[in-house]
Design a protein around this motif. Structure first.
Motif, PDB file in Angstrom:
ATOM      1  N   ALA A  45      -4.298  -4.938 -35.606  1.00 25.27           N
ATOM      2  CA  ALA A  45      -3.795  -4.480 -36.900  1.00 25.27           C
ATOM      3  C   ALA A  45      -2.380  -4.978 -37.205  1.00 25.27           C
ATOM      4  O   ALA A  45      -2.134  -5.454 -38.318  1.00 25.27           O
ATOM      5  N   PRO A  46      -1.419  -4.902 -36.271  1.00 28.36           N
ATOM      6  CA  PRO A  46      -0.078  -5.407 -36.606  1.00 28.36           C
ATOM      7  C   PRO A  46      -0.055  -6.903 -36.924  1.00 28.36           C
ATOM      8  O   PRO A  46       0.661  -7.338 -37.828  1.00 28.36           O
ATOM      9  N   SER A  47      -0.857  -7.683 -36.218  1.00 31.82           N
ATOM     10  CA  SER A  47      -0.911  -9.125 -36.491  1.00 31.82           C
ATOM     11  C   SER A  47      -1.519  -9.400 -37.856  1.00 31.82           C
ATOM     12  O   SER A  47      -1.036 -10.263 -38.603  1.00 31.82           O
ATOM     13  N   ILE A  48      -2.570  -8.674 -38.198  1.00 27.88           N
ATOM     14  CA  ILE A  48      -3.205  -8.850 -39.503  1.00 27.88           C
ATOM     15  C   ILE A  48      -2.247  -8.441 -40.613  1.00 27.88           C
ATOM     16  O   ILE A  48      -2.121  -9.123 -41.633  1.00 27.88           O
ATOM     17  N   ARG A  49      -1.531  -7.335 -40.416  1.00 21.01           N
ATOM     18  CA  ARG A  49      -0.574  -6.862 -41.410  1.00 21.01           C
ATOM     19  C   ARG A  49       0.564  -7.880 -41.589  1.00 21.01           C
ATOM     20  O   ARG A  49       0.980  -8.182 -42.707  1.00 21.01           O
ATOM     21  N   ALA A  50       1.051  -8.431 -40.478  1.00 16.82           N
ATOM     22  CA  ALA A  50       2.126  -9.423 -40.550  1.00 16.82           C
ATOM     23  C   ALA A  50       1.656 -10.685 -41.265  1.00 16.82           C
ATOM     24  O   ALA A  50       2.401 -11.272 -42.062  1.00 16.82           O
ATOM     25  N   THR A  51       0.428 -11.103 -41.008  1.00 18.22           N
ATOM     26  CA  THR A  51      -0.119 -12.284 -41.676  1.00 18.22           C
ATOM     27  C   THR A  51      -0.251 -12.035 -43.177  1.00 18.22           C
ATOM     28  O   THR A  51       0.089 -12.902 -43.988  1.00 18.22           O
ATOM     29  N   ALA A  56       1.766 -12.885 -48.637  1.00 22.51           N
ATOM     30  CA  ALA A  56       2.267 -12.315 -49.892  1.00 22.51           C
ATOM     31  C   ALA A  56       3.663 -12.846 -50.204  1.00 22.51           C
ATOM     32  O   ALA A  56       3.968 -13.146 -51.368  1.00 22.51           O
ATOM     33  N   ASN A  57       4.508 -12.978 -49.191  1.00 21.09           N
ATOM     34  CA  ASN A  57       5.840 -13.538 -49.402  1.00 21.09           C
ATOM     35  C   ASN A  57       5.772 -14.995 -49.836  1.00 21.09           C
ATOM     36  O   ASN A  57       6.553 -15.442 -50.671  1.00 21.09           O
TER      37      ASN A  57
END
Length: 64
Positions: A45-51, A56-57
């Protein structure tokens, strides 16, 4: 002009259009949603969220 929209709302609209136009069955949409809920509790989950945040950025950096 900069528009800000929640990713959940955007994905919900995309799924709605897939349901109506591209023949996505409701059972497929439910399975995908459940998969997303279960995936959010894994160690990925953290890797997916960071990606997603990085993407988005990247997109927000484009000027039209």
């Amino acid at each position: 002009m900069v528009l800000s929209i929640s990713g959940v709302v955007l994905l919900g609209v995309i799924v709605f259009f897939f349901l109506k136009k591209d023949g996505l069955k409701m059972t497929h949409a439910i399975v995908c949603a459940l998969f997303g809920f279960y995936l959010s509790t894994t160690t990925l989950a953290p890797s997916i969220r960071a990606t997603g945040t990085s993407f988005a950025n990247l997109i927000s950096g484009f000027r039209f």
